[in-house]
Design a protein around this motif. Structure first.
Motif, PDB file in Angstrom:
ATOM      1  N   VAL A 114       1.215  -1.305   0.167  1.00 39.88           N
ATOM      2  CA  VAL A 114       0.375   0.582   0.314  1.00 39.88           C
ATOM      3  C   VAL A 114       0.713   1.155  -0.028  1.00 39.88           C
ATOM      4  N   ASP A 115       1.766   1.167   0.725  1.00 35.05           N
ATOM      5  CA  ASP A 115       2.551   2.287   0.719  1.00 35.05           C
ATOM      6  C   ASP A 115       3.439   2.789  -0.770  1.00 35.05           C
ATOM      7  N   SER A 116       3.708   1.865  -1.352  1.00 34.76           N
ATOM      8  CA  SER A 116       4.456   2.038  -2.628  1.00 34.76           C
ATOM      9  C   SER A 116       3.426   2.538  -3.331  1.00 34.76           C
ATOM     10  N   LEU A 117       1.489   1.508  -3.302  1.00 31.35           N
ATOM     11  CA  LEU A 117       0.645   2.244  -3.913  1.00 31.35           C
ATOM     12  C   LEU A 117       0.261   3.791  -3.589  1.00 31.35           C
ATOM     13  N   PHE A 118       0.611   3.748  -2.557  1.00 32.39           N
ATOM     14  CA  PHE A 118       0.747   5.403  -2.036  1.00 32.39           C
ATOM     15  C   PHE A 118       1.130   6.519  -3.367  1.00 32.39           C
ATOM     16  N   ASP A 119       2.799   5.869  -2.892  1.00 34.06           N
ATOM     17  CA  ASP A 119       3.937   6.723  -3.327  1.00 34.06           C
ATOM     18  C   ASP A 119       3.922   7.543  -4.637  1.00 34.06           C
ATOM     19  N   VAL A 120       3.150   6.446  -5.845  1.00 31.72           N
ATOM     20  CA  VAL A 120       3.291   6.221  -6.914  1.00 31.72           C
ATOM     21  C   VAL A 120       2.291   7.042  -7.894  1.00 31.72           C
ATOM     22  N   ILE A 121       0.894   7.137  -6.925  1.00 34.48           N
ATOM     23  CA  ILE A 121      -0.473   8.078  -6.714  1.00 34.48           C
ATOM     24  C   ILE A 121      -0.097   9.443  -6.579  1.00 34.48           C
ATOM     25  N   GLU A 122       0.808   9.860  -5.281  1.00 33.73           N
ATOM     26  CA  GLU A 122       0.984  10.777  -4.745  1.00 33.73           C
ATOM     27  C   GLU A 122       1.750  11.723  -5.452  1.00 33.73           C
ATOM     28  N   THR A 123       2.893  11.211  -6.236  1.00 33.56           N
ATOM     29  CA  THR A 123       4.388  11.500  -6.084  1.00 33.56           C
ATOM     30  C   THR A 123       4.367  11.685  -7.562  1.00 33.56           C
ATOM     31  N   GLN A 124       3.977  10.894  -8.373  1.00 35.71           N
ATOM     32  CA  GLN A 124       4.612  10.391 -10.041  1.00 35.71           C
ATOM     33  C   GLN A 124       3.598  10.209 -10.614  1.00 35.71           C
ATOM     34  N   LEU A 125       2.299  10.235 -10.224  1.00 38.66           N
ATOM     35  CA  LEU A 125       1.201  10.121 -11.462  1.00 38.66           C
ATOM     36  C   LEU A 125       0.531  11.447 -11.952  1.00 38.66           C
ATOM     37  N   HIS A 126       1.186  12.455 -10.897  1.00 41.02           N
ATOM     38  CA  HIS A 126       0.550  14.038 -11.598  1.00 41.02           C
ATOM     39  C   HIS A 126       1.509  14.113 -12.767  1.00 41.02           C
ATOM     40  N   SER A 127       2.909  14.050 -12.681  1.00 39.87           N
ATOM     41  CA  SER A 127       3.395  13.979 -13.746  1.00 39.87           C
ATOM     42  C   SER A 127       3.490  12.761 -14.939  1.00 39.87           C
ATOM     43  N   LEU A 128       3.156  12.259 -14.753  1.00 41.21           N
ATOM     44  CA  LEU A 128       2.659  10.744 -16.157  1.00 41.21           C
ATOM     45  C   LEU A 128       0.846  11.848 -16.723  1.00 41.21           C
ATOM     46  N   LEU A 129      -0.262  11.929 -15.845  1.00 49.25           N
ATOM     47  CA  LEU A 129      -1.200  12.190 -16.488  1.00 49.25           C
ATOM     48  C   LEU A 129      -1.273  13.974 -17.471  1.00 49.25           C
ATOM     49  N   THR A 130      -0.199  14.750 -16.722  1.00 50.67           N
ATOM     50  CA  THR A 130       0.564  16.083 -17.349  1.00 50.67           C
ATOM     51  C   THR A 130       1.569  15.973 -18.626  1.00 50.67           C
ATOM     52  N   LYS A 131       2.617  15.340 -18.525  1.00 50.86           N
ATOM     53  CA  LYS A 131       3.603  14.619 -18.939  1.00 50.86           C
ATOM     54  C   LYS A 131       3.151  13.443 -20.390  1.00 50.86           C
ATOM     55  N   GLN A 132       2.534  12.530 -20.355  1.00 51.20           N
ATOM     56  CA  GLN A 132       3.159  11.329 -20.637  1.00 51.20           C
ATOM     57  C   GLN A 132       1.603  11.621 -21.548  1.00 51.20           C
ATOM     58  N   ASN A 133       0.238  12.118 -21.525  1.00 49.62           N
ATOM     59  CA  ASN A 133      -0.278  12.239 -22.234  1.00 49.62           C
ATOM     60  C   ASN A 133      -1.329  10.723 -22.149  1.00 49.62           C
TER      61      ASN A 133
END
Length: 281
Positions: A114-133
């Motif tokens: 769960v901690d690694s899942l939260f890490d992806v959602i809170e720190t990495q997904l925003h960049s992916l959704l913004t820059k990776q289409n």
């Protein structure tokens, strides 16, 4: 209270009516065009019923456009990503015989807990959704992450148990919903089903569709059910020996929760090409 322009409202209206396809015209027709681009949509069912097959097909469908759309697939506690199956479905369905470009658009991340899942959602997904289409995010599965994490056991050294899991589930759902509406990207979450539990709502929901005595209970309970925007239940049972469909399984997918589409059911099959709906006469 912040003010919104008429242009903002018109833009939101477009996204509210836009749908993410299941990758099959018959299934799309049965479920009002597919899932909305906003919110959390659950694919639930027992092991081996075809949940991941639906997700892989939706991944490929989201990536097959002329605008370079991508899909993000987070695996959580369900074993290695089925890359060979994705390749097979891509070869059968791709408009371009060279499938490398298509497969490069599917971004995969393994989350161990769960901690690694939260890490992806809170720190990495925003960049992916913004820059990776990225047009679609799939989490397979939410139950695999939350039910097996040792930190939620009664004997956990962190002292967290059932109440902590419920709290983290609410935080998890709130962040998914925030990202979904901010970036106009749907989140498809896979959930396991059990044959026991306190949530007996599936009994009267499935019976009108001719699915009786299924004993399907979505995992994670009623608290999680309140977090999702829509839910489809995927089921299977042994086919009769004299069936002429060439399969030992009879499969159904039922929309049991939705605020924007009428509840409905369609039968389907799974083959090399993927998931295909069946129109019964």
């Amino acid at each position: 209270m912040s003010l919104k322009s008429a242009a903002d409202l018109l833009s939101n209206f477009f996204f509210e009516t836009h749908k993410i396809s299941f990758g099959c015209k018959k299934i799309d027709a049965a479920f009002n065009g597919g899932f909305s681009v906003h919110g959390i949509h659950e694919v639930c069912g027992e092991a081996g019923c075809g949940k991941t097959q639906f997700c892989l097909q939706m991944c490929l469908e989201a990536c097959q456009d002329d605008l370079g759309g991508k899909a993000c697939y987070l695996t959580c506690g369900e074993g290695p990503f089925p890359v060979k199956r994705l390749e097979q479905m891509a070869r059968e369905n791709s408009k371009d015989p060279q499938i490398t470009t298509l497969l490069q658009r599917v971004l995969i991340r393994e989350c161990q807990n769960v901690d690694s899942l939260f890490d992806v959602i809170e720190t990495q997904l925003h960049s992916l959704l913004t820059k990776q289409n990225v047009r679609l995010v799939i989490i397979d599965s939410v139950a695999g992450a939350f039910r097996t994490d040792d930190k939620f056991s009664e004997t956990s050294s962190s002292g967290r148990s059932h109440w902590a899991r419920s709290r983290d589930l609410f935080l998890f759902a709130a962040e998914l919903r925030r990202l979904s509406f901010a970036h106009h990207v749907p989140f498809i979450v896979v959930n396991q089903a059990t044959s026991s539990g306190f949530d007996k709502t599936m009994d009267h929901v499935l019976e009108p569709f001719g699915i009786e005595e299924s004993n399907i209970r979505p995992a994670l309970g009623l608290s999680w059910t309140s977090c999702i925007n829509s839910r489809i239940i995927v089921t299977r049972k042994r086919a009769l020996e004299d069936n002429n469909e060439g399969s030992e399984w009879k499969r159904h997918v039922v929309l049991v929760k939705s605020a924007s589409s009428p509840l409905n059911k369609i039968d389907f099959t799974i083959s090399d090409i993927g998931v295909r709906g069946i129109t019964r006469i």
